[in-house]
Design an enzyme around this catalytic site. Structure first.
Site, PDB file in Angstrom:
ATOM      1  N   LYS A  47       0.822  -1.217   0.000  1.00 35.03           N
ATOM      2  CA  LYS A  47       0.000   0.000   0.000  1.00 35.03           C
ATOM      3  C   LYS A  47       0.859   1.272   0.000  1.00 35.03           C
ATOM      4  O   LYS A  47       2.062   1.224   0.304  1.00 35.03           O
ATOM      5  CB  LYS A  47      -0.945  -0.028   1.207  1.00 35.03           C
ATOM      6  CG  LYS A  47      -2.022  -1.126   1.115  1.00 35.03           C
ATOM      7  CD  LYS A  47      -3.025  -1.003   2.259  1.00 35.03           C
ATOM      8  CE  LYS A  47      -4.129  -2.041   2.150  1.00 35.03           C
ATOM      9  NZ  LYS A  47      -5.147  -1.881   3.221  1.00 35.03           N
TER      10      LYS A  47
ATOM     11  N   TYR B  63     -12.448  -1.138  -4.001  1.00 30.77           N
ATOM     12  CA  TYR B  63     -13.035  -1.358  -2.675  1.00 30.77           C
ATOM     13  C   TYR B  63     -14.562  -1.195  -2.687  1.00 30.77           C
ATOM     14  O   TYR B  63     -15.157  -0.920  -1.632  1.00 30.77           O
ATOM     15  CB  TYR B  63     -12.423  -0.398  -1.656  1.00 30.77           C
ATOM     16  CG  TYR B  63     -11.069  -0.847  -1.118  1.00 30.77           C
ATOM     17  CD1 TYR B  63     -10.943  -2.036  -0.402  1.00 30.77           C
ATOM     18  CD2 TYR B  63      -9.923  -0.073  -1.298  1.00 30.77           C
ATOM     19  CE1 TYR B  63      -9.720  -2.449   0.109  1.00 30.77           C
ATOM     20  CE2 TYR B  63      -8.686  -0.475  -0.784  1.00 30.77           C
ATOM     21  CZ  TYR B  63      -8.602  -1.666  -0.087  1.00 30.77           C
ATOM     22  OH  TYR B  63      -7.383  -2.071   0.426  1.00 30.77           O
TER      23      TYR B  63
ATOM     24  N   PHE C 229     -15.564   4.114   6.799  1.00 30.26           N
ATOM     25  CA  PHE C 229     -14.172   4.441   6.482  1.00 30.26           C
ATOM     26  C   PHE C 229     -13.876   4.465   4.978  1.00 30.26           C
ATOM     27  O   PHE C 229     -12.734   4.650   4.570  1.00 30.26           O
ATOM     28  CB  PHE C 229     -13.218   3.477   7.206  1.00 30.26           C
ATOM     29  CG  PHE C 229     -13.450   2.008   6.893  1.00 30.26           C
ATOM     30  CD1 PHE C 229     -12.963   1.423   5.734  1.00 30.26           C
ATOM     31  CD2 PHE C 229     -14.151   1.209   7.782  1.00 30.26           C
ATOM     32  CE1 PHE C 229     -13.161   0.084   5.453  1.00 30.26           C
ATOM     33  CE2 PHE C 229     -14.366  -0.146   7.519  1.00 30.26           C
ATOM     34  CZ  PHE C 229     -13.865  -0.699   6.343  1.00 30.26           C
TER      35      PHE C 229
ATOM     36  N   ARG D  13      -2.685 -14.195   3.584  1.00 33.50           N
ATOM     37  CA  ARG D  13      -3.394 -13.567   4.712  1.00 33.50           C
ATOM     38  C   ARG D  13      -2.619 -13.818   6.021  1.00 33.50           C
ATOM     39  O   ARG D  13      -2.534 -12.934   6.877  1.00 33.50           O
ATOM     40  CB  ARG D  13      -4.815 -14.136   4.838  1.00 33.50           C
ATOM     41  CG  ARG D  13      -5.736 -13.905   3.650  1.00 33.50           C
ATOM     42  CD  ARG D  13      -6.291 -12.529   3.525  1.00 33.50           C
ATOM     43  NE  ARG D  13      -7.069 -12.095   4.662  1.00 33.50           N
ATOM     44  CZ  ARG D  13      -7.723 -10.919   4.702  1.00 33.50           C
ATOM     45  NH1 ARG D  13      -7.672 -10.091   3.656  1.00 33.50           N
ATOM     46  NH2 ARG D  13      -8.391 -10.562   5.758  1.00 33.50           N
TER      47      ARG D  13
ATOM     48  N   THR E 279      -5.992  -7.318  10.183  1.00 33.93           N
ATOM     49  CA  THR E 279      -6.220  -6.005   9.564  1.00 33.93           C
ATOM     50  C   THR E 279      -5.624  -4.881  10.411  1.00 33.93           C
ATOM     51  O   THR E 279      -4.983  -3.960   9.880  1.00 33.93           O
ATOM     52  CB  THR E 279      -7.741  -5.778   9.392  1.00 33.93           C
ATOM     53  OG1 THR E 279      -8.292  -6.884   8.668  1.00 33.93           O
ATOM     54  CG2 THR E 279      -8.016  -4.488   8.642  1.00 33.93           C
TER      55      THR E 279
ATOM     56  N   ARG F  37       1.948  -6.749   8.685  1.00 35.91           N
ATOM     57  CA  ARG F  37       1.180  -5.618   9.203  1.00 35.91           C
ATOM     58  C   ARG F  37       1.683  -5.211  10.589  1.00 35.91           C
ATOM     59  O   ARG F  37       1.678  -4.027  10.930  1.00 35.91           O
ATOM     60  CB  ARG F  37      -0.311  -5.949   9.194  1.00 35.91           C
ATOM     61  CG  ARG F  37      -0.889  -5.844   7.773  1.00 35.91           C
ATOM     62  CD  ARG F  37      -2.259  -6.428   7.669  1.00 35.91           C
ATOM     63  NE  ARG F  37      -2.980  -5.955   6.494  1.00 35.91           N
ATOM     64  CZ  ARG F  37      -4.175  -6.407   6.141  1.00 35.91           C
ATOM     65  NH1 ARG F  37      -4.784  -7.340   6.865  1.00 35.91           N
ATOM     66  NH2 ARG F  37      -4.773  -5.932   5.065  1.00 35.91           N
TER      67      ARG F  37
ATOM     68  N   ASN G  32      -2.193   0.008   6.850  1.00 36.16           N
ATOM     69  CA  ASN G  32      -1.701  -1.286   7.325  1.00 36.16           C
ATOM     70  C   ASN G  32      -0.796  -2.002   6.320  1.00 36.16           C
ATOM     71  O   ASN G  32      -0.666  -3.213   6.348  1.00 36.16           O
ATOM     72  CB  ASN G  32      -2.884  -2.167   7.763  1.00 36.16           C
ATOM     73  CG  ASN G  32      -3.892  -2.369   6.655  1.00 36.16           C
ATOM     74  OD1 ASN G  32      -3.690  -1.908   5.536  1.00 36.16           O
ATOM     75  ND2 ASN G  32      -4.970  -3.082   6.949  1.00 36.16           N
TER      76      ASN G  32
ATOM     77  N   HIS H  36      -2.287  -5.369   1.311  1.00 37.39           N
ATOM     78  CA  HIS H  36      -3.629  -5.911   1.034  1.00 37.39           C
ATOM     79  C   HIS H  36      -3.490  -7.343   0.547  1.00 37.39           C
ATOM     80  O   HIS H  36      -2.509  -7.682  -0.124  1.00 37.39           O
ATOM     81  CB  HIS H  36      -4.321  -5.089  -0.070  1.00 37.39           C
ATOM     82  CG  HIS H  36      -5.524  -5.798  -0.636  1.00 37.39           C
ATOM     83  ND1 HIS H  36      -6.761  -5.740  -0.036  1.00 37.39           N
ATOM     84  CD2 HIS H  36      -5.650  -6.637  -1.706  1.00 37.39           C
ATOM     85  CE1 HIS H  36      -7.613  -6.487  -0.720  1.00 37.39           C
ATOM     86  NE2 HIS H  36      -6.964  -7.041  -1.740  1.00 37.39           N
TER      87      HIS H  36
ATOM     88  N   GLU I 198     -10.047  -9.367  -8.173  1.00 35.12           N
ATOM     89  CA  GLU I 198      -8.974  -8.384  -7.956  1.00 35.12           C
ATOM     90  C   GLU I 198      -7.836  -8.559  -8.950  1.00 35.12           C
ATOM     91  O   GLU I 198      -7.291  -7.566  -9.461  1.00 35.12           O
ATOM     92  CB  GLU I 198      -8.480  -8.487  -6.508  1.00 35.12           C
ATOM     93  CG  GLU I 198      -9.561  -8.042  -5.522  1.00 35.12           C
ATOM     94  CD  GLU I 198      -9.212  -8.237  -4.059  1.00 35.12           C
ATOM     95  OE1 GLU I 198     -10.035  -7.846  -3.213  1.00 35.12           O
ATOM     96  OE2 GLU I 198      -8.120  -8.774  -3.753  1.00 35.12           O
TER      97      GLU I 198
HETATM   98  P1  GDP Z   1      -8.527  -6.693   5.086  1.00 34.01           P
HETATM   99  O1  GDP Z   1      -9.187  -7.747   4.220  1.00 34.01           O
HETATM  100  O2  GDP Z   1      -7.741  -7.273   6.242  1.00 34.01           O
HETATM  101  O3  GDP Z   1      -7.693  -5.708   4.282  1.00 34.01           O
HETATM  102  O4  GDP Z   1      -9.703  -5.854   5.805  1.00 34.01           O
HETATM  103  P2  GDP Z   1     -11.121  -5.308   5.256  1.00 34.01           P
HETATM  104  O5  GDP Z   1     -11.465  -5.930   3.933  1.00 34.01           O
HETATM  105  O6  GDP Z   1     -12.085  -5.429   6.379  1.00 34.01           O
HETATM  106  O7  GDP Z   1     -10.863  -3.750   5.050  1.00 34.01           O
HETATM  107  C1  GDP Z   1     -10.195  -3.259   3.901  1.00 34.01           C
HETATM  108  C2  GDP Z   1      -9.227  -2.186   4.324  1.00 34.01           C
HETATM  109  O8  GDP Z   1      -9.975  -1.095   4.868  1.00 34.01           O
HETATM  110  C3  GDP Z   1      -8.255  -2.575   5.439  1.00 34.01           C
HETATM  111  O9  GDP Z   1      -7.107  -3.237   4.975  1.00 34.01           O
HETATM  112  C4  GDP Z   1      -7.910  -1.239   6.040  1.00 34.01           C
HETATM  113  O10 GDP Z   1      -6.947  -0.537   5.238  1.00 34.01           O
HETATM  114  C5  GDP Z   1      -9.255  -0.493   5.939  1.00 34.01           C
HETATM  115  N1  GDP Z   1     -10.055  -0.628   7.166  1.00 34.01           N
HETATM  116  C6  GDP Z   1     -10.677  -1.735   7.646  1.00 34.01           C
HETATM  117  N2  GDP Z   1     -11.352  -1.488   8.771  1.00 34.01           N
HETATM  118  C7  GDP Z   1     -11.169  -0.177   9.028  1.00 34.01           C
HETATM  119  C8  GDP Z   1     -11.625   0.704  10.062  1.00 34.01           C
HETATM  120  O11 GDP Z   1     -12.344   0.312  10.992  1.00 34.01           O
HETATM  121  N3  GDP Z   1     -11.216   2.010   9.986  1.00 34.01           N
HETATM  122  C9  GDP Z   1     -10.428   2.481   8.976  1.00 34.01           C
HETATM  123  N4  GDP Z   1     -10.080   3.783   8.962  1.00 34.01           N
HETATM  124  N5  GDP Z   1      -9.987   1.690   7.978  1.00 34.01           N
HETATM  125  C10 GDP Z   1     -10.336   0.376   8.002  1.00 34.01           C
END
Ligand code: GDP
Length: 137
Positions: free
Chosen positions: A9, A49, A57, A85, A91, A102, A112, A115, A126
């Protein structure tokens, strides 16, 4: 063999951690099948996304993902989706296990560092969103 889609990222690229992350990817046994540095537009980040568009968010996340160049990757390994993963960790970097990317390179739940696709259907979407078929032969 399975393929997954990964991103280094914009936070990690800007802080010059991309080389270290790529070294960790190789050390973990992934083969890099495609790779490109790209500064996403806001629209491109929103499309990627789209499943999160109702989340609070979404605006901040897509601003961040379009804030600077990132590195797009197609990674190959046995059980690559699950393995990547695990290599990334949770996350939220604060909750990620020691030794994960991460934990070591992320600075917040949003910023973080990496991805990774979370299932075969998302990996297919994707990989196809960012790479042409010819790039993945
Ligand atoms: P991942 O699959 O572990 O990347 O998590 P998700 O698919 O739930 O979320 C996608 C991305 O959104 C994450 O990698 C973070 O960069 C961001 N994100 C997820 N949850 C939050 C949150 O609660 N707050 C904020 N600001 N960003 C978030």
């Amino acid at each position: 063999m399975e393929r997954t889609f990964a991103i280094i990222k914009p936070d990690a690229v800007a802080s010059r951690k991309a080389g270290q992350i790529l070294a960790r990817i190789e050390a973990a046994g992934f083969t890099v099948r495609a790779m490109r540095l790209q500064h996403l537009t806001k629209k491109e980040a929103e499309g990627f996304y789209a499943v999160h568009r109702e989340r609070p968010f979404f605006g901040g996340l897509t601003d961040f993902m379009s804030s600077g160049p990132c590195i797009l990757l197609a990674l190959e390994k046995q059980d690559a989706i699950k393995a990547w993963r695990t290599t990334m960790g949770a996350t939220d970097p604060a909750k990620a296990d020691a030794g994960t990317l991460r934990k070591d390179f992320g600075t917040s739940i949003e910023r973080n560092a990496t991805h990774g696709s979370d299932a075969p259907e998302t990996a297919a979407f994707e990989l196809g969103y960012f790479f042409r078929g010819m790039e993945l032969i």
